[in-house]
Design a protein around this motif. Structure first.
Motif, short mmCIF file in Angstrom:
data_model
loop_
_atom_site.label_atom_id
_atom_site.label_comp_id
_atom_site.label_asym_id
_atom_site.label_seq_id
_atom_site.Cartn_x
_atom_site.Cartn_y
_atom_site.Cartn_z
N ILE A 169 0.86 -1.17 0.00
CA ILE A 169 0.00 0.00 0.00
C ILE A 169 0.91 1.24 0.00
O ILE A 169 1.74 1.40 0.90
N PRO A 170 0.78 2.11 -0.99
CA PRO A 170 1.68 3.28 -1.07
C PRO A 170 1.54 4.20 0.14
O PRO A 170 0.46 4.34 0.72
N VAL A 171 2.65 4.83 0.51
CA VAL A 171 2.67 5.84 1.56
C VAL A 171 3.07 7.16 0.92
O VAL A 171 4.12 7.25 0.28
N ALA A 226 -1.96 5.47 -7.13
CA ALA A 226 -2.58 4.68 -6.06
C ALA A 226 -4.06 4.46 -6.33
O ALA A 226 -4.58 3.36 -6.13
N CYS A 227 -4.76 5.51 -6.78
CA CYS A 227 -6.20 5.41 -7.00
C CYS A 227 -6.55 4.57 -8.22
O CYS A 227 -7.60 3.92 -8.26
N GLU A 228 -5.68 4.57 -9.23
CA GLU A 228 -5.93 3.78 -10.43
C GLU A 228 -5.60 2.32 -10.22
O GLU A 228 -6.11 1.46 -10.95
N ASN A 229 -4.80 2.02 -9.22
CA ASN A 229 -4.37 0.64 -9.00
C ASN A 229 -4.96 0.08 -7.70
O ASN A 229 -5.99 -0.58 -7.71
N GLN A 230 -4.32 0.37 -6.56
CA GLN A 230 -4.78 -0.23 -5.31
C GLN A 230 -6.09 0.34 -4.79
O GLN A 230 -6.87 -0.35 -4.13
N GLY A 231 -6.34 1.64 -5.03
CA GLY A 231 -7.51 2.28 -4.43
C GLY A 231 -7.29 2.63 -2.97
O GLY A 231 -8.18 3.17 -2.31
N PHE A 232 -6.09 2.33 -2.45
CA PHE A 232 -5.73 2.59 -1.05
C PHE A 232 -4.35 3.22 -0.99
O PHE A 232 -3.48 2.92 -1.81
N LEU A 233 -4.14 4.08 -0.01
CA LEU A 233 -2.82 4.63 0.27
C LEU A 233 -2.79 5.05 1.73
O LEU A 233 -3.83 5.08 2.40
N GLN A 234 -1.61 5.34 2.24
CA GLN A 234 -1.47 5.92 3.57
C GLN A 234 -0.89 7.32 3.42
O GLN A 234 0.03 7.55 2.63
N CYS A 239 -6.13 6.20 3.44
CA CYS A 239 -7.07 6.91 2.56
C CYS A 239 -7.51 5.95 1.46
O CYS A 239 -6.67 5.30 0.83
N ASN A 240 -8.80 5.82 1.28
CA ASN A 240 -9.28 4.96 0.20
C ASN A 240 -10.46 5.58 -0.54
O ASN A 240 -11.18 6.42 -0.01
N THR A 295 -11.92 -0.29 -3.56
CA THR A 295 -11.33 -1.60 -3.31
C THR A 295 -11.94 -2.29 -2.10
O THR A 295 -12.16 -1.68 -1.06
N MET A 296 -12.19 -3.60 -2.25
CA MET A 296 -12.71 -4.42 -1.16
C MET A 296 -11.70 -4.48 -0.01
O MET A 296 -10.50 -4.65 -0.22
N HIS A 297 -12.20 -4.35 1.22
CA HIS A 297 -11.33 -4.45 2.38
C HIS A 297 -12.13 -5.02 3.55
O HIS A 297 -13.37 -5.10 3.50
N ARG A 298 -11.42 -5.42 4.60
CA ARG A 298 -12.05 -6.03 5.77
C ARG A 298 -11.16 -5.78 6.98
O ARG A 298 -10.02 -5.32 6.84
N VAL A 299 -11.68 -6.09 8.16
CA VAL A 299 -10.89 -6.00 9.39
C VAL A 299 -10.97 -7.34 10.11
O VAL A 299 -12.08 -7.85 10.36
N ILE A 300 -9.82 -7.89 10.41
CA ILE A 300 -9.74 -9.13 11.19
C ILE A 300 -9.73 -8.77 12.67
O ILE A 300 -8.94 -7.92 13.10
N SER A 301 -10.59 -9.40 13.45
CA SER A 301 -10.63 -9.12 14.89
C SER A 301 -9.29 -9.42 15.53
O SER A 301 -8.62 -10.40 15.17
N PRO A 302 -8.86 -8.58 16.47
CA PRO A 302 -7.58 -8.83 17.15
C PRO A 302 -7.63 -10.11 17.96
O PRO A 302 -8.67 -10.48 18.53
#
Length: 334
Positions: free
Chosen positions: A13-15, A39-47, A247-248, A264-271
């Motif tokens: 994920i780009p920074v 970033a937006c054309e590829n991953q859809g996510f960045l930091q 940022c997404n 982009t599809m994303h999720r959160v795994i419970s700790p």
């Protein structure tokens, strides 16, 4: 040509450091716009680092929400969303189901607290916020709204950078991003830990794309956010960077750019173990009456737009009814 394993191993994920852009450095601004475009054309996510939200504001906010979520359930339930005609306040664990890939998935294993701009009841999602008693969480409202104002300002700046990345006038999205009748949402989350001996991994949030135009996520150091790399069907963690914003792009911006920019599809795994996770997502979903149709330069010559024009309020209402309805919450309209 490298193997598929090499490709997967190199997915990151780009920074992007936007400090030069915020300082109005022309060279840095051009570089930031180019990095954002990629970033937006590829991953859809960045930091995003080098931003304008103060570290002290972030810390005060994270401390405040951690204190709020330790309150007894009955006290938090006094502020439950079902008591609010504009869906503000406390959201119980399992109150929403965002998973778009698995119909058998459980509801999201998180609790939340939602705040929007203070205004009278009227339009969809417009109205007053709910707040805990000052004695229960001293300084909670002040910390929350200080944070809201700073991250809203950052989101407006990010929309200006998006405009530049699309070769549009810098202020193209200003009305959408800062409309006084807009529906910005600042929703804090608490993800309770999963016992180490639990079978499998649980979903704090199921796999989904965001509804709106742009999201700015502040996460603590625990981690758990994962992003789907669609070409390979593999999930990749977004390593927490202290103070950074994930940022997404959301569905509205993908539609607005005629699929040039990716939601982009994303999720959160419970700790796992005994560690709680805290985060806050700021959704700048813009002006309710804005019509979303392809932006200049986003429809190739000789081709037709991929989408019909769509009103923001109609889109957001539909997605709210889908996700909250799956968790048993009925979303009413005026």
């Amino acid at each position: 040509m490298g193997s598929i394993e090499d490709l997967i191993a190199n997915i990151t994920i780009p920074v992007i450091d936007i400090s030069g852009y915020l300082a109005d450095d022309p060279k840095a601004t051009a570089a930031c716009a180019s990095e954002l475009r990629s970033a937006c054309e590829n991953q859809g996510f960045l930091q995003v680092v080098g931003h304008s939200v103060q570290a002290a504001t972030q810390k005060n906010f994270l401390d405040a929400i951690a204190t709020f979520f330790t309150l007894p359930l009955e006290e938090k339930e006094r502020l439950r969303q079902s008591k609010s005609k504009c869906y503000r306040g406390y959201e119980r664990i399992g109150g929403q189901k965002l998973d778009e890939l698995d119909d058998e998935a459980t509801t999201d294993q998180k609790e939340g607290f939602s705040v929007r701009p203070e205004r009278p009841l009227g339009r969809f999602l417009a109205g007053p916020n709910q707040w805990p008693e000052e004695s229960a969480v001293p300084g909670f409202k002040e910390a929350y709204m200080d944070y809201f104002r700073e991250v809203h300002s950052l989101s407006t700046a990010m929309f200006q950078l998006i405009a530049l990345s699309l070769d549009l006038d810098r202020h193209f999205f200003d009305h959408f991003a800062s409309d006084s009748n807009g529906i910005c949402l600042c929703r804090s989350h608490h993800y309770p830990p999963t016992p180490p001996d639990a079978a499998g991994r649980t979903r704090g949030v199921g796999a989904h794309t965001d509804f709106g135009a742009m999201t700015l996520l502040l996460q603590d150091t625990v981690g758990g956010l994962e992003v789907l790399h669609k070409p390979t069907g593999t999930w990749h963690g977004v390593p927490p960077i202290e103070g950074a914003y994930v940022c997404n792009i959301g569905d509205l911006m993908q539609r607005w750019t005629n699929d040039r920019y990716r939601s982009t599809m994303h999720r959160v795994i419970s700790p796992l173990g005994h560690t709680d996770r805290y985060s806050c997502a700021f959704f700048n979903d813009g002006a309710l009456d804005m019509m979303i149709e392809p932006l200049p330069g986003c429809v190739p010559k000789g081709e037709n737009p991929k989408y019909e024009p769509l009103r923001v309020e109609d889109h957001i209402l539909k997605r709210y009814q889908q996700s909250y309805g799956a968790g048993g919450t009925r979303i009413e309209t005026a």
